[in-house]
Design a protein around this motif. Structure first.
Motif, PDB file in Angstrom:
ATOM      1  N   HIS A 157      56.558  71.335  43.129  1.00 49.37           N
ATOM      2  CA  HIS A 157      55.945  70.022  42.783  1.00 49.37           C
ATOM      3  C   HIS A 157      56.174  69.614  41.421  1.00 49.37           C
ATOM      4  CE1 HIS A 157      53.638  69.278  46.553  1.00 49.37           C
ATOM      5  NE2 HIS A 157      53.823  70.362  46.410  1.00 49.37           N
TER       6      HIS A 157
ATOM      7  N   ASP B 220      58.167  67.253  38.769  1.00 46.13           N
ATOM      8  CA  ASP B 220      59.012  65.986  38.532  1.00 46.13           C
ATOM      9  C   ASP B 220      60.241  66.291  37.561  1.00 46.13           C
ATOM     10  OD1 ASP B 220      57.523  64.520  40.404  1.00 46.13           O
ATOM     11  OD2 ASP B 220      56.044  64.217  38.984  1.00 46.13           O
TER      12      ASP B 220
ATOM     13  N   GLY C 299      54.555  67.159  35.545  1.00 51.98           N
ATOM     14  CA  GLY C 299      53.774  67.465  36.835  1.00 51.98           C
ATOM     15  C   GLY C 299      52.249  67.743  36.722  1.00 51.98           C
TER      16      GLY C 299
ATOM     17  N   TYR D 254      60.929  67.965  32.181  1.00 49.33           N
ATOM     18  CA  TYR D 254      60.037  67.543  33.502  1.00 49.33           C
ATOM     19  C   TYR D 254      58.657  67.315  33.237  1.00 49.33           C
ATOM     20  CZ  TYR D 254      58.165  72.325  32.395  1.00 49.33           C
ATOM     21  OH  TYR D 254      57.627  73.525  31.560  1.00 49.33           O
TER      22      TYR D 254
ATOM     23  N   SER E 201      63.178  65.134  35.294  1.00 52.32           N
ATOM     24  CA  SER E 201      63.581  63.893  34.944  1.00 52.32           C
ATOM     25  C   SER E 201      64.911  63.884  34.119  1.00 52.32           C
ATOM     26  CB  SER E 201      62.714  63.105  33.845  1.00 52.32           C
ATOM     27  OG  SER E 201      62.536  64.170  32.753  1.00 52.32           O
TER      28      SER E 201
END
Length: 776
Positions: free
Chosen positions: A83, A85, A127, A125, A87
């Motif tokens: 979970h 993200d 999250g 990243y 980038s």
């Protein structure tokens, strides 16, 4: 007929298929570490730049790895990123065409990598972790040590087999502090609103032992040779846990454990972080860090266990949690040498059924307690002596172990096949087994003319199946005679021949610690006991038991006469309670009990409160008791006042009182109690509405759990429970998610099952996941 049979068989096969599917789903969601993960690359170091927003649990990070190919032809680095993200990913400064699939991040590295080739992999990243990061009602944030927890806040292979050097730079809002894996090397003010902390470990640490914690702490530090010990105590705990004392204990215990290990402490610094509530965490140690929890019980036990865990738990670590008893055994052996006092942990503050059969309990307090109680019975003294002597030598073995790895070593040196992990069978701690407790009511019947005293025994809990003999002391003016009373079974009647001048009879049952007697004596016996020089507890009991003779027309005057004397508060309180039974709410008698509320003695005020239950709809009583409740100095007095209000107020008025409590109570303890009483009065809809306010994260687990239990009991709306489940991903405490599952289970319908079927893939706590599968 054939069509029906085919339809039946089809339905049966479908049901079997669904059952097999459910079982497969349960197996597919693995919560333990892989036994032997495929590692094409060796991890050399991790530089982590992390920004954390405690108010919403958001993270923004940049992870830079130095990796080395273990084999030629390895072309893809696989990391776990649950979970998160992602980038941007780059390899050696060049952008990489990464992919995400099933919580795994695949990074193409080199089509023609040779064994030993090194690469720098950079990952940006962000999250909001649903697992692996915890937060309490003070907004303290800390990371979990449960298996596969780190992958929720950094892309990583968080397996005990993977070790690496670390350099953490963590930015947080100003006003809070940070502790993390490694040695604290810097902290700086970034702006008026932000601080940045840096921690580094020059020694390899397991990827499964990485951590950080952010909060408002009382801090203390001291040198330990060339190393350092730091203690951080959540400020809300500073009255219960003295940071200076905890620091001294950490210093002393670390030295003692070093002596037992015959090895120096393996890290540059030791961090001890003291928190209020464990949030269901079972493993409390990571590399250079120990969590101790106020509600886990003896902090000394937790501290020593965590210190030992730096060797047996971090240096020597379990390959899988299902093999954790190899660590538990050596922790227990070392602990037994270091501490001789109570070694058990508190297992309260978990919902019923939360830990039963769970993988996480291999490092949980139940399993620890089983080892502490069972070590002296496990195998024989010769084997245990050898194991204690092997503490230093087993560090020469592999760092990542299973039970069998140690068992091989033991077999080589003792010839004893200790390959089976122990199976302890102790009563579950915290379950108050009352199977041995026995209680009887004893009703006295005195025939003065015949000199016969009859004792009628009636069991109210358990009973004695064999003859039971008690000493009986017959108390007369100027003398005491001794006799025996023998009874058995659920009911029994004993007749004693006594002199008519007897003052009272006292039964002694000190030899039966599990026995309780509730005795109902003649009023003459009780009055004589009141006049005697018996201990205050006996006279107080006699005073209270007088009320059982409320049919005696002279008793009220006798009690009031006694109350004119100089009495101990406990005795006077007992007389007030008897007087309440005698007067039974007669008009005008309430003034005596209202006066009792002005007493300087708590026990008398409480007796006056209980007596006022006999005056329903009495405006003076209602107003006075409401004032007592509102001004109560502690929760016990408040609760007793509220219970009285439920008997003297009508439902609507009591509902208004509860609303006023909810509006003024910032803690929640009094509100939840009052709301439960409101539900007991039949105002269920209002109670459910009010209870919903206290399941939010700003309240303690104690308050939230009690609110959820109230809702589980009284709210039978599937729609309401689905509404609460919409915030499931934002609840970091797995125990609260577990309560939510109980509510969903009790009100399960197709919509709830459909919701859980979709959600289950995002539930990473094994205990909650198992409950979901039970519902499905």
């Amino acid at each position: 007929m054939r069509t029906n049979r085919i339809g039946f068989l089809s339905a049966l096969l479908l049901a079997v298929f669904l059952m097999m599917g459910s079982a497969t789903d349960l197996r597919a969601q693995s919560f333990d570490h892989e036994p032997y993960p495929k590692l094409d690359f060796d991890f050399i170091s991790l530089d982590l730049n992390l920004g954390v927003q405690p108010q919403n649990m958001r993270i923004d990070g940049q992870a830079t790895y130095q990796v080395e190919a273990n084999i030629s032809g390895a072309d893809t680095l696989t990391l776990y990123a649950s979970h998160l993200d992602i980038s941007n990913v780059s390899v050696n400064g060049e952008s990489a065409d990464f992919s995400l699939q099933n919580d795994s991040l695949f990074v193409p590295v080199d089509d023609s990598a040779e064994a030993g080739s090194r690469y720098e992999v950079n990952i940006r990243y962000s999250g909001r972790p649903q697992f692996g990061m915890l937060q309490d009602h003070h907004e303290t944030v800390w990371t979990s040590f449960l298996p596969k927890a780190q992958r929720h806040w950094v892309p990583i292979v968080d397996h005990p087999q993977v070790t690496l050097r670390t350099n953490f730079t963590i930015a947080v809002p100003s006003g809070v502090q940070v502790w993390a894996t490694g040695k604290k090397v810097d902290e700086e003010v970034v702006s008026v609103d932000a601080m940045r902390y840096r921690f580094a470990s020059q020694r390899d640490v397991p990827a499964s032992a990485l951590m950080f914690t952010i909060g408002d702490f009382e801090q203390q530090s001291t040198g330990y040779g060339i190393k350092k010990i730091n203690v951080a105590v959540e400020k809300s705990l500073s009255e219960q846990v003295d940071p200076k004392q905890l620091l001294q204990k950490a210093y002393d215990y670390l030295g003692m454990v070093e002596d037992e290990m015959e090895r120096e402490y393996p890290f540059e610094e030791l961090q001890v972080v003291a928190l209020e509530d464990h949030h269901g965490e079972t493993k409390s140690w990571g590399a250079s860090t120990i969590y101790v929890y106020e509600n886990r019980g003896n902090i000394d036990v937790q501290l020593v266990r965590g210190i030992i865990g730096q060797w047996f738990g971090v240096q020597q670590r379990e390959r899988q949690w299902s093999q954790a008893d190899a660590i538990n055994l050596y922790q227990t052996l070392v602990f037994d040498n270091v501490m001789s006092n109570d070694s058990l942990l508190n297992i309260q503050d978990d919902p019923k059924g939360f830990t039963e059969g769970a993988l996480y309990q291999h490092f949980g307090p139940n399993r620890w307690n089983e080892w502490q109680r069972g070590i002296e019975e496990w195998k024989n003294e010769s084997i245990r002596s050898f194991l204690k002597g092997s503490i230093g030598k087993v560090f020469e073995k592999s760092n990542v172990i299973r039970w069998g790895d140690y068992a091989e070593y033991w077999y080589e040196h003792t010839g004893q096949p200790l390959f089976d992990m122990p199976r302890f069978s102790f009563e579950k701690e915290g379950t108050t087994s009352r199977s041995d407790s026995v209680a009887y009511e004893v009703h006295y019947d005195f025939n003065e003319a015949e000199g016969a005293l009859t004792l009628n025994f009636k069991a109210t809990q358990g009973y004695f199946g064999e003859l039971t003999t008690l000493q009986a002391y017959e108390i007369y003016p100027g003398k005491v005679d001794t006799s025996e009373v023998t009874f058995t079974g659920k009911e029994d009647t004993i007749v004693l021949q006594v002199d008519p001048t007897i003052n009272t009879l006292r039964l002694a049952y000190d030899e039966y610690p599990t026995l309780t007697l509730d005795q109902f004596k003649p009023s003459s016996f009780l009055i004589n006991e009141l006049r005697s020089d018996a201990p205050v507890e006996q006279r107080a009991e006699a005073a209270q038991k007088l009320g059982h003779h409320s049919d005696n027309p002279d008793l009220q005057l006798a009690i009031q006469d006694f109350m004119k004397r100089d009495l101990e508060p406990e005795v006077e309180a007992g007389l007030y309670l008897s007087l309440a039974e005698v007067t039974d709410g007669a008009s005008g008698t309430e003034e005596m009990f209202l006066d009792a509320l002005q007493s300087d003695h708590r026990v008398i005020r409480e007796a006056g409160l209980m007596a006022l239950q006999n005056y329903p709809e009495n405006a003076n009583v209602i107003n006075t008791v409401r004032s007592v409740a509102q001004g109560a100095e502690d929760n016990t007095l408040f609760q007793k006042s509220v219970q009285v209000l439920t008997t003297v107020m009508n439902k609507e008025s009591f509902g208004g009182f509860v609303e006023s409590v909810v509006q003024s109570d910032t803690v929640g303890t009094r509100s939840v109690f009052a709301i439960q009483e409101l539900a007991n009065m039949g105002q269920v809809e209002k109670a459910v509405e009010q209870a919903n306010l206290f399941i939010e994260k700003e309240y303690t687990y104690e308050i939230r759990s009690r609110a959820y239990q109230l809702l589980i009991q009284h709210d039978h709306s599937a729609v309401n429970w689905l509404g609460r489940a919409e915030n499931l991903a934002e609840i970091s405490d797995p125990r609260i998610r577990f309560f939510l599952m109980r509510g969903l289970e009790r009100n399960a319908n197709d919509e709830i099952r459909s919701y859980l079927s979709d959600y289950r893939q995002d539930e990473y706590d094994e205990r909650v996941y198992r409950r979901i599968m039970d519902i499905l």
